[in-house]
Design a protein around this motif. Structure first.
Motif, PDB file in Angstrom:
ATOM      1  N   ASP A 178       1.163  -8.596   5.013  1.00 52.02           N
ATOM      2  CA  ASP A 178       2.375  -7.658   4.467  1.00 52.02           C
ATOM      3  C   ASP A 178       2.428  -6.385   5.362  1.00 52.02           C
ATOM      4  OD1 ASP A 178       4.080  -7.756   2.008  1.00 52.02           O
ATOM      5  OD2 ASP A 178       3.406  -5.723   2.331  1.00 52.02           O
ATOM      6  N   ARG A 179       3.518  -5.941   5.770  1.00 54.30           N
ATOM      7  CA  ARG A 179       4.079  -4.751   6.292  1.00 54.30           C
ATOM      8  C   ARG A 179       3.473  -3.502   5.627  1.00 54.30           C
ATOM      9  NH1 ARG A 179       7.363  -6.144  10.607  1.00 54.30           N
ATOM     10  NH2 ARG A 179       8.681  -7.942  10.680  1.00 54.30           N
ATOM     11  N   GLY A 180       3.602  -3.606   4.239  1.00 51.98           N
ATOM     12  CA  GLY A 180       3.046  -2.466   3.447  1.00 51.98           C
ATOM     13  C   GLY A 180       1.692  -2.206   3.159  1.00 51.98           C
ATOM     14  N   ASP A 181       0.650  -3.224   3.795  1.00 52.78           N
ATOM     15  CA  ASP A 181      -0.550  -3.198   3.479  1.00 52.78           C
ATOM     16  C   ASP A 181      -1.248  -1.714   3.662  1.00 52.78           C
ATOM     17  OD1 ASP A 181      -3.344  -3.614   3.685  1.00 52.78           O
ATOM     18  OD2 ASP A 181      -3.249  -5.762   3.977  1.00 52.78           O
ATOM     19  N   LYS A 182      -1.839  -1.473   2.688  1.00 50.87           N
ATOM     20  CA  LYS A 182      -2.167  -0.038   2.748  1.00 50.87           C
ATOM     21  C   LYS A 182      -3.745   0.182   3.069  1.00 50.87           C
ATOM     22  CE  LYS A 182       0.579   1.812  -1.228  1.00 50.87           C
ATOM     23  NZ  LYS A 182       0.601   2.403  -2.538  1.00 50.87           N
ATOM     24  N   PHE A 183      -4.317  -1.099   3.127  1.00 51.57           N
ATOM     25  CA  PHE A 183      -5.671  -1.267   3.625  1.00 51.57           C
ATOM     26  C   PHE A 183      -6.148  -1.414   4.903  1.00 51.57           C
ATOM     27  CE2 PHE A 183      -5.908  -1.452  -1.129  1.00 51.57           C
ATOM     28  CZ  PHE A 183      -6.686  -0.298  -1.391  1.00 51.57           C
ATOM     29  N   ALA A 184      -5.319  -2.698   5.307  1.00 50.05           N
ATOM     30  CA  ALA A 184      -5.565  -3.132   6.685  1.00 50.05           C
ATOM     31  C   ALA A 184      -4.205  -3.008   7.479  1.00 50.05           C
ATOM     32  CB  ALA A 184      -5.865  -4.598   6.619  1.00 50.05           C
TER      33      ALA A 184
ATOM     34  N   MET B 143     -18.912  -0.522  -3.786  1.00 48.29           N
ATOM     35  CA  MET B 143     -17.857   0.612  -3.526  1.00 48.29           C
ATOM     36  C   MET B 143     -16.861   0.039  -3.365  1.00 48.29           C
ATOM     37  SD  MET B 143     -18.069   3.596  -0.809  1.00 48.29           S
ATOM     38  CE  MET B 143     -18.763   4.601  -1.887  1.00 48.29           C
ATOM     39  N   SER B 144     -15.588   0.896  -3.646  1.00 49.30           N
ATOM     40  CA  SER B 144     -14.051   0.581  -3.716  1.00 49.30           C
ATOM     41  C   SER B 144     -14.015   0.236  -2.120  1.00 49.30           C
ATOM     42  CB  SER B 144     -13.345   1.570  -4.345  1.00 49.30           C
ATOM     43  OG  SER B 144     -11.947   1.423  -3.938  1.00 49.30           O
ATOM     44  N   SER B 145     -12.699  -0.481  -2.253  1.00 50.10           N
ATOM     45  CA  SER B 145     -12.332  -0.686  -0.752  1.00 50.10           C
ATOM     46  C   SER B 145     -11.838   0.671   0.125  1.00 50.10           C
ATOM     47  CB  SER B 145     -11.307  -1.725  -0.538  1.00 50.10           C
ATOM     48  OG  SER B 145     -11.729  -3.136  -1.004  1.00 50.10           O
ATOM     49  N   LYS B 146     -11.426   1.559  -0.834  1.00 51.00           N
ATOM     50  CA  LYS B 146     -10.814   2.695  -0.351  1.00 51.00           C
ATOM     51  C   LYS B 146     -11.818   3.530   0.622  1.00 51.00           C
ATOM     52  CE  LYS B 146      -7.798   3.393  -4.404  1.00 51.00           C
ATOM     53  NZ  LYS B 146      -7.495   4.195  -5.488  1.00 51.00           N
ATOM     54  N   ILE B 147     -12.917   3.528   0.622  1.00 51.43           N
ATOM     55  CA  ILE B 147     -13.796   4.207   1.636  1.00 51.43           C
ATOM     56  C   ILE B 147     -13.725   3.295   2.925  1.00 51.43           C
ATOM     57  CG2 ILE B 147     -15.929   3.379   0.863  1.00 51.43           C
ATOM     58  CD1 ILE B 147     -16.845   6.315   0.996  1.00 51.43           C
TER      59      ILE B 147
ATOM     60  N   LYS C 228      -6.535   5.627   4.089  1.00 51.56           N
ATOM     61  CA  LYS C 228      -5.914   6.342   4.995  1.00 51.56           C
ATOM     62  C   LYS C 228      -5.622   7.842   4.679  1.00 51.56           C
ATOM     63  CE  LYS C 228      -3.135   2.149   6.701  1.00 51.56           C
ATOM     64  NZ  LYS C 228      -1.683   1.742   6.503  1.00 51.56           N
ATOM     65  N   ASN C 229      -6.085   8.295   3.507  1.00 52.06           N
ATOM     66  CA  ASN C 229      -5.984   9.729   3.355  1.00 52.06           C
ATOM     67  C   ASN C 229      -6.903  10.619   4.049  1.00 52.06           C
ATOM     68  OD1 ASN C 229      -5.455  12.067   2.040  1.00 52.06           O
ATOM     69  ND2 ASN C 229      -5.995  11.555  -0.061  1.00 52.06           N
ATOM     70  N   LYS C 230      -6.298  11.250   4.911  1.00 49.81           N
ATOM     71  CA  LYS C 230      -7.139  12.149   5.881  1.00 49.81           C
ATOM     72  C   LYS C 230      -6.893  13.631   5.699  1.00 49.81           C
ATOM     73  CE  LYS C 230      -7.895   8.830   9.439  1.00 49.81           C
ATOM     74  NZ  LYS C 230      -7.648   7.550   8.627  1.00 49.81           N
TER      75      LYS C 230
ATOM     76  N   PRO D  22      -5.908  -9.250   7.799  1.00 50.59           N
ATOM     77  CA  PRO D  22      -7.174  -9.258   8.332  1.00 50.59           C
ATOM     78  C   PRO D  22      -7.516  -7.607   8.793  1.00 50.59           C
ATOM     79  CG  PRO D  22      -5.520  -9.786   9.942  1.00 50.59           C
ATOM     80  CD  PRO D  22      -5.023  -9.943   8.677  1.00 50.59           C
ATOM     81  N   VAL D  23      -8.769  -7.222   8.835  1.00 51.39           N
ATOM     82  CA  VAL D  23      -9.109  -5.904   9.286  1.00 51.39           C
ATOM     83  C   VAL D  23      -9.649  -6.031  10.683  1.00 51.39           C
ATOM     84  CG1 VAL D  23     -10.606  -3.697   8.680  1.00 51.39           C
ATOM     85  CG2 VAL D  23      -9.850  -5.297   6.831  1.00 51.39           C
ATOM     86  N   LEU D  24      -8.707  -5.961  11.809  1.00 51.43           N
ATOM     87  CA  LEU D  24      -9.087  -6.470  13.242  1.00 51.43           C
ATOM     88  C   LEU D  24      -9.713  -5.221  13.701  1.00 51.43           C
ATOM     89  CD1 LEU D  24      -6.056  -8.577  14.013  1.00 51.43           C
ATOM     90  CD2 LEU D  24      -8.237  -9.425  13.222  1.00 51.43           C
ATOM     91  N   LYS D  25      -9.398  -4.153  13.504  1.00 52.48           N
ATOM     92  CA  LYS D  25     -10.000  -2.841  14.007  1.00 52.48           C
ATOM     93  C   LYS D  25     -10.952  -2.287  12.964  1.00 52.48           C
ATOM     94  CE  LYS D  25      -7.373  -2.441  17.945  1.00 52.48           C
ATOM     95  NZ  LYS D  25      -8.099  -2.549  19.249  1.00 52.48           N
ATOM     96  N   TYR D  26     -12.062  -3.053  12.765  1.00 53.45           N
ATOM     97  CA  TYR D  26     -12.789  -2.700  11.600  1.00 53.45           C
ATOM     98  C   TYR D  26     -13.820  -1.428  11.795  1.00 53.45           C
ATOM     99  CZ  TYR D  26     -16.901  -3.252   8.427  1.00 53.45           C
ATOM    100  OH  TYR D  26     -17.799  -3.142   7.474  1.00 53.45           O
ATOM    101  N   TRP D  27     -14.186  -1.286  12.799  1.00 61.82           N
ATOM    102  CA  TRP D  27     -14.961   0.240  12.793  1.00 61.82           C
ATOM    103  C   TRP D  27     -14.229   1.306  13.149  1.00 61.82           C
ATOM    104  CZ3 TRP D  27     -19.400   0.221  11.070  1.00 61.82           C
ATOM    105  CH2 TRP D  27     -20.383  -0.670  11.164  1.00 61.82           C
TER     106      TRP D  27
END
Length: 283
Positions: free
Chosen positions: A233-239, A1-5, A9-11, A175-180
């Motif tokens: 990166d300051r503009g990271d959209k995933f982490a 699955m795509s990383s987007k799920i 950030k789209n809520k 890094p994705v430090l607040k994973y859950w």
């Protein structure tokens, strides 16, 4: 699955999200076993990313047996070993340009594809599966010099207590430090049945005899004794970059902030290469 799920950030409300909520809950109520099987495929199957980097001619490529099956490894250079571990829907191919830089500096760069990723065996991925693969790679190493981990690979690395990692410098890239917090929030925002998602989490936990919700990369980062450098990166959209900023409250953590590189391009960046050289010189 795509990383987007996992890291989106789209809520905002949408009809599609509302329809997904109704459909997934109804599916779970009418056919729970089939719904769980479908949900496992949705949440545990990584998307196959494009492999755009040509392998250097001197790279050694071989499969290594682990409890998760055969993991494909990629080795370049000679000297002390720096291990590289990628994130969700990624592959070792993302590291090839950085591996050339590491090899030119007099080290061995060793990367591998996680279960269900790249050319490794397996159809599903999860942090427990990633951990088994990581330990399966490390068991073949007498010693390593340090580790570079990208995205979810960093979350996995921080969960590992393998003896090879003790006291070794770590570079965490995006890094994705607040994973859950990221994962649960995004799945909830997607509209997918949270009850069904929790069933997948519980199913994975039973398979690996662990409590998945206990995985806490940020807390594990705080407990590490070795020096950790974060390149983000300051503009990271995933982490979220803000979480990496928060991590600098720990004395053993330093942060290199980049601009305009996003979540993936940072792996080829000069700031990351420079950070590696600074740390390698001190090791």
């Amino acid at each position: 699955m795509s990383s987007k799920i996992y890291f989106g950030k789209n809520k905002r409300f949408s009809f599609r999200r509302s329809a997904l909520s109704i459909a997934s809950r109804l599916h779970h109520r009418i056919a729970p076993k089939h719904a769980l099987k479908t949900a496992r495929r949705i949440f545990l199957t990584p998307a196959k990313g494009k492999e755009n980097n040509a392998a250097p001619t001197s790279m050694v490529i071989k499969a290594v047996d682990t409890s998760e099956g055969k993991m494909m490894t990629y080795q370049l250079g000679s000297g002390p070993v720096w291990l590289l571990t990628h994130g969700w829907s990624g592959s070792a191919n993302q590291f090839f340009p950085l591996m050339e830089h590491i090899a030119q500096a007099g080290y061995t760069a060793l990367a591998y594809d996680h279960p269900g990723h790249g050319k490794s065996e397996g159809k599903e991925g999860s942090i427990p599966a990633f951990l088994n693969a990581l330990d399966g790679i490390l068991i073949h190493q007498d010693e390593i010099e340090g580790v570079i981990a990208h995205s979810m690979g960093g979350a996995t690395l921080l969960e590992s207590d393998h003896v090879c990692l003790h006291g070794k410098p770590i570079i965490l890239v995006a890094p994705v430090l607040k994973y859950w917090e990221n994962l649960f929030g995004t799945v909830e925002a997607s509209g997918y049945s949270m009850k069904l998602f929790h069933a997948v989490v519980e199913d994975v936990g039973k398979r690996y005899n662990t409590t998945i919700e206990s995985i806490d990369p940020f807390e594990k980062l705080a407990q590490r004794q070795s020096p950790i450098t974060i390149v983000h990166d300051r503009g990271d959209k995933f982490a979220p970059f803000s979480v990496s900023e928060l991590a600098t409250e720990f004395s053993h953590v330093s942060l290199v902030a980049t601009e305009g590189l996003g979540h993936g391009r940072v792996l080829k960046s000069d700031p990351l290469k420079e950070a590696f050289l600074r740390i390698a010189d001190k090791a």
